[in-house]
Design a protein around this motif. Structure first.
Motif, PDB file in Angstrom:
ATOM      1  N   THR A 214       0.848  -1.203   0.000  1.00  0.00           N
ATOM      2  CA  THR A 214       0.000   0.000   0.000  1.00  0.00           C
ATOM      3  C   THR A 214       0.876   1.243   0.000  1.00  0.00           C
ATOM      4  O   THR A 214       0.652   2.194  -0.770  1.00  0.00           O
ATOM      5  N   ILE A 215       1.876   1.254   0.879  1.00  0.00           N
ATOM      6  CA  ILE A 215       2.733   2.438   0.994  1.00  0.00           C
ATOM      7  C   ILE A 215       3.473   2.669  -0.319  1.00  0.00           C
ATOM      8  O   ILE A 215       3.509   3.801  -0.843  1.00  0.00           O
ATOM      9  N   GLU A 216       4.039   1.615  -0.872  1.00  0.00           N
ATOM     10  CA  GLU A 216       4.787   1.748  -2.125  1.00  0.00           C
ATOM     11  C   GLU A 216       3.910   2.315  -3.235  1.00  0.00           C
ATOM     12  O   GLU A 216       4.314   3.218  -3.963  1.00  0.00           O
ATOM     13  N   ASN A 217       2.697   1.772  -3.334  1.00  0.00           N
ATOM     14  CA  ASN A 217       1.780   2.241  -4.385  1.00  0.00           C
ATOM     15  C   ASN A 217       1.473   3.723  -4.221  1.00  0.00           C
ATOM     16  O   ASN A 217       1.463   4.467  -5.196  1.00  0.00           O
ATOM     17  N   CYS A 218       1.200   4.131  -2.991  1.00  0.00           N
ATOM     18  CA  CYS A 218       0.865   5.544  -2.754  1.00  0.00           C
ATOM     19  C   CYS A 218       2.069   6.428  -3.079  1.00  0.00           C
ATOM     20  O   CYS A 218       1.934   7.439  -3.795  1.00  0.00           O
ATOM     21  N   ILE A 219       3.238   6.079  -2.566  1.00  0.00           N
ATOM     22  CA  ILE A 219       4.418   6.918  -2.778  1.00  0.00           C
ATOM     23  C   ILE A 219       4.729   7.037  -4.274  1.00  0.00           C
ATOM     24  O   ILE A 219       5.031   8.121  -4.775  1.00  0.00           O
ATOM     25  N   ASN A 220       4.587   5.942  -4.995  1.00  0.00           N
ATOM     26  CA  ASN A 220       4.929   5.977  -6.425  1.00  0.00           C
ATOM     27  C   ASN A 220       3.837   6.607  -7.282  1.00  0.00           C
ATOM     28  O   ASN A 220       4.018   6.773  -8.489  1.00  0.00           O
ATOM     29  N   ASN A 221       2.718   6.971  -6.638  1.00  0.00           N
ATOM     30  CA  ASN A 221       1.690   7.735  -7.360  1.00  0.00           C
ATOM     31  C   ASN A 221       1.524   9.134  -6.769  1.00  0.00           C
ATOM     32  O   ASN A 221       0.603   9.862  -7.160  1.00  0.00           O
ATOM     33  N   GLY A 222       2.363   9.469  -5.829  1.00  0.00           N
ATOM     34  CA  GLY A 222       2.328  10.805  -5.224  1.00  0.00           C
ATOM     35  C   GLY A 222       1.063  11.080  -4.441  1.00  0.00           C
ATOM     36  O   GLY A 222       0.681  12.237  -4.269  1.00  0.00           O
ATOM     37  N   VAL A 223       0.403  10.032  -3.953  1.00  0.00           N
ATOM     38  CA  VAL A 223      -0.824  10.246  -3.172  1.00  0.00           C
ATOM     39  C   VAL A 223      -0.594   9.866  -1.703  1.00  0.00           C
ATOM     40  O   VAL A 223       0.456   9.334  -1.339  1.00  0.00           O
ATOM     41  N   ILE A 224      -1.592  10.141  -0.890  1.00  0.00           N
ATOM     42  CA  ILE A 224      -1.417  10.031   0.564  1.00  0.00           C
ATOM     43  C   ILE A 224      -1.821   8.638   1.063  1.00  0.00           C
ATOM     44  O   ILE A 224      -2.911   8.151   0.766  1.00  0.00           O
ATOM     45  N   VAL A 225      -0.955   8.063   1.844  1.00  0.00           N
ATOM     46  CA  VAL A 225      -1.156   6.737   2.461  1.00  0.00           C
ATOM     47  C   VAL A 225      -2.317   6.844   3.474  1.00  0.00           C
ATOM     48  O   VAL A 225      -2.442   7.871   4.161  1.00  0.00           O
ATOM     49  N   PRO A 226      -3.172   5.805   3.576  1.00  0.00           N
ATOM     50  CA  PRO A 226      -4.262   5.857   4.561  1.00  0.00           C
ATOM     51  C   PRO A 226      -3.746   6.243   5.959  1.00  0.00           C
ATOM     52  O   PRO A 226      -2.731   5.736   6.423  1.00  0.00           O
ATOM     53  N   SER A 227      -4.501   7.116   6.599  1.00  0.00           N
ATOM     54  CA  SER A 227      -4.009   7.755   7.826  1.00  0.00           C
ATOM     55  C   SER A 227      -3.666   6.791   8.949  1.00  0.00           C
ATOM     56  O   SER A 227      -2.722   7.041   9.702  1.00  0.00           O
ATOM     57  N   HIS A 228      -4.431   5.709   9.073  1.00  0.00           N
ATOM     58  CA  HIS A 228      -4.167   4.823  10.216  1.00  0.00           C
ATOM     59  C   HIS A 228      -2.742   4.265  10.143  1.00  0.00           C
ATOM     60  O   HIS A 228      -2.104   4.044  11.177  1.00  0.00           O
ATOM     61  N   VAL A 229      -2.238   4.056   8.921  1.00  0.00           N
ATOM     62  CA  VAL A 229      -0.878   3.519   8.768  1.00  0.00           C
ATOM     63  C   VAL A 229       0.145   4.549   9.255  1.00  0.00           C
ATOM     64  O   VAL A 229       1.025   4.257  10.080  1.00  0.00           O
ATOM     65  N   THR A 230       0.012   5.767   8.773  1.00  0.00           N
ATOM     66  CA  THR A 230       0.980   6.821   9.093  1.00  0.00           C
ATOM     67  C   THR A 230       0.907   7.203  10.575  1.00  0.00           C
ATOM     68  O   THR A 230       1.937   7.368  11.234  1.00  0.00           O
ATOM     69  N   ILE A 231      -0.317   7.295  11.088  1.00  0.00           N
ATOM     70  CA  ILE A 231      -0.475   7.711  12.493  1.00  0.00           C
ATOM     71  C   ILE A 231       0.071   6.637  13.432  1.00  0.00           C
ATOM     72  O   ILE A 231       0.695   6.954  14.450  1.00  0.00           O
TER      73      ILE A 231
END
Ligand code: C5P
Ligand code: MG
Length: 201
Positions: free
Chosen positions: A58-75
């Motif tokens: 999930t993180i890789e996909n978001c970073i490589n599309n310049g979009v934001i990772v779901p908040s629960h992961v980051t928090i």
């Protein structure tokens, strides 16, 4: 989730600005000058990829599309980083909250156990941000430091992050800095403005 059991809550500043605006550079200097702890949301996410987190894909996909990772992961990563490090009283959280969902989830999950101070916003011309990312791409090894993904990161910044910046400005919680100046001038301006807010808080 990690529970906070000490009497004194850790203080938190958020640092926002576009890609290449100097958030990381300025936080590193602030952490030396003020003995604050620098936590980069983006770096915590990149570290989670390296350490094979369950959210790696999930993180890789978001970073490589310049979009934001779901908040629960980051928090969850920020929560651990703050509460594993209770020797420090003040944290600089760089690159967070990036969208409305980041901000709402933070309020729900974290606000009660930290002492929110303000948001440092480094604004910078797009031309300078592009030049800096191009320079950084020579050594950063980051999969998203290229012109194609940078364009997507700018779109996310404009559509999502600018609203968050406006929100904190309306709350009178925004410290605005001209990030087009040299590293040392920007640092001096942040220190000066932080001093002023510390005196008045
Ligand atoms: O701040 P930085 O440039 O290191 O962020 C890199 C990427 O990490 C962002 O483009 C985004 O995909 C991800 N990120 C995120 N949520 C945050 C911070 C970063 O999804 N709060
Ligand atoms: Mg950074």
């Amino acid at each position: 989730m990690y529970k906070f059991s000490s009497l004194r809550k850790p203080s938190v500043y958020f640092i926002l600005g576009g890609p290449g605006s100097g958030k990381g550079t300025q936080c590193e200097l602030l952490s030396k000058n003020l003995k604050f702890v620098h936590l980069s949301a983006g770096q915590l996410l990149r570290d989670a990829i390296t350490s094979n987190s369950q959210h790696k894909i999930t993180i890789e996909n978001c970073i490589n599309n310049g979009v934001i990772v779901p908040s629960h992961v980051t928090i969850n990563l920020l929560d651990k980083a703050i509460f594993d490090n209770l020797s420090s009283e003040t944290f600089l959280i760089d690159g967070f909250p990036r969208n409305y969902e980041n901000m709402q989830s933070w309020i729900e999950l974290m606000d009660h156990k930290i002492n929110f101070k303000s948001v440092i916003y480094i604004h910078c011309s797009r031309q300078n941000m592009i030049l800096r990312i191009q320079e950084r791409s020579k050594t950063s090894g980051r999969s998203d430091d290229n012109l194609q993904i940078l364009e997507k990161r700018f779109i996310t910044y404009q559509n999502d992050t600018q609203k968050i910046i406006d929100h904190y400005r309306n709350l009178n919680k925004l410290i605005e800095i001209d990030g087009d100046n040299s590293i040392n001038i920007v640092q001096a301006q942040i220190l000066e403005l932080l001093n002023k807010t510390l005196i008045h808080s």
